[in-house]
Enzyme design. Structure first.
Site, PDB file in Angstrom:
ATOM      1  CB  CYS A  83      47.488  37.560  44.850  1.00 28.13           C
ATOM      2  SG  CYS A  83      46.559  38.592  43.627  1.00 28.13           S
TER       3      CYS A  83
ATOM      4  CB  CYS B 154      43.479  45.126  45.580  1.00 28.77           C
ATOM      5  SG  CYS B 154      44.482  44.155  46.901  1.00 28.77           S
TER       6      CYS B 154
HETATM    7 FE1  FES Z   1      45.363  40.097  44.755  1.00 28.67          FE
HETATM    8 FE2  FES Z   1      44.115  41.774  46.287  1.00 28.67          FE
HETATM    9  S1  FES Z   1      45.561  40.354  46.932  1.00 28.67           S
HETATM   10  S2  FES Z   1      44.061  41.732  44.131  1.00 28.67           S
END
Ligand code: FES
Length: 128
Positions: free
Chosen positions: A33, A102
């Site tokens: 991400c 996360c």
């Molecule tokens: Fe990357 Fe939450 S989506 S840490």
């Protein structure tokens, strides 16, 4: 849906900042991400006297790291190292399943900062 605690910690993150002469620094990113968290610790008499963080991340990563700094502050180094991702999720009253991962970033960054502290490598985690 996020709990009130998550929303509160995202809107008003605790212990944000940097410690220029920290005793340990840990930086962990998620290549999937692109989010990352950096944690700075100051240790006195084997306790985490100060725990602060910088973040470039999603709301859940910021909220989980914010509450992690509160959980870790004042703990012994061993106790802080033992804080788990699920401890963090519980302290926030839960997280939606897709956001559980996360909570890994802050917890891993804290462990890395402690490892560098134990190895006497104060600034090693700055560029990780
Ligand atoms: Fe990357 Fe939450 S989506 S840490």
């Amino acid at each position: 849906m996020y709990t009130q605690q998550v929303i509160d910690h995202f809107n008003n993150p605790r212990n944000v900042g940097a410690i220029p002469d920290a005793d340990g620094i840990g930086t962990i990113g998620d290549p999937d991400c692109g989010d990352f968290i950096r944690i700075y610790i100051r240790v006195k008499n084997d306790r985490l006297e100060e725990v602060v963080f910088e973040a470039c991340g999603c709301p859940a990563s910021i909220a989980t790291t914010s509450i992690l700094t509160e959980l870790a502050q004042g703990k012994t180094v061993d106790q802080a190292f033992a804080i788990t991702e699920m401890d963090i999720v519980r302290a926030l009253g839960g997280l939606p399943d897709p956001k559980i991962h996360c909570s890994n970033l802050g917890a891993a960054a804290l462990r890395q900062a402690i490892l560098y502290y134990r190895q006497g490598k104060k600034n090693e985690g700055r560029e990780a």
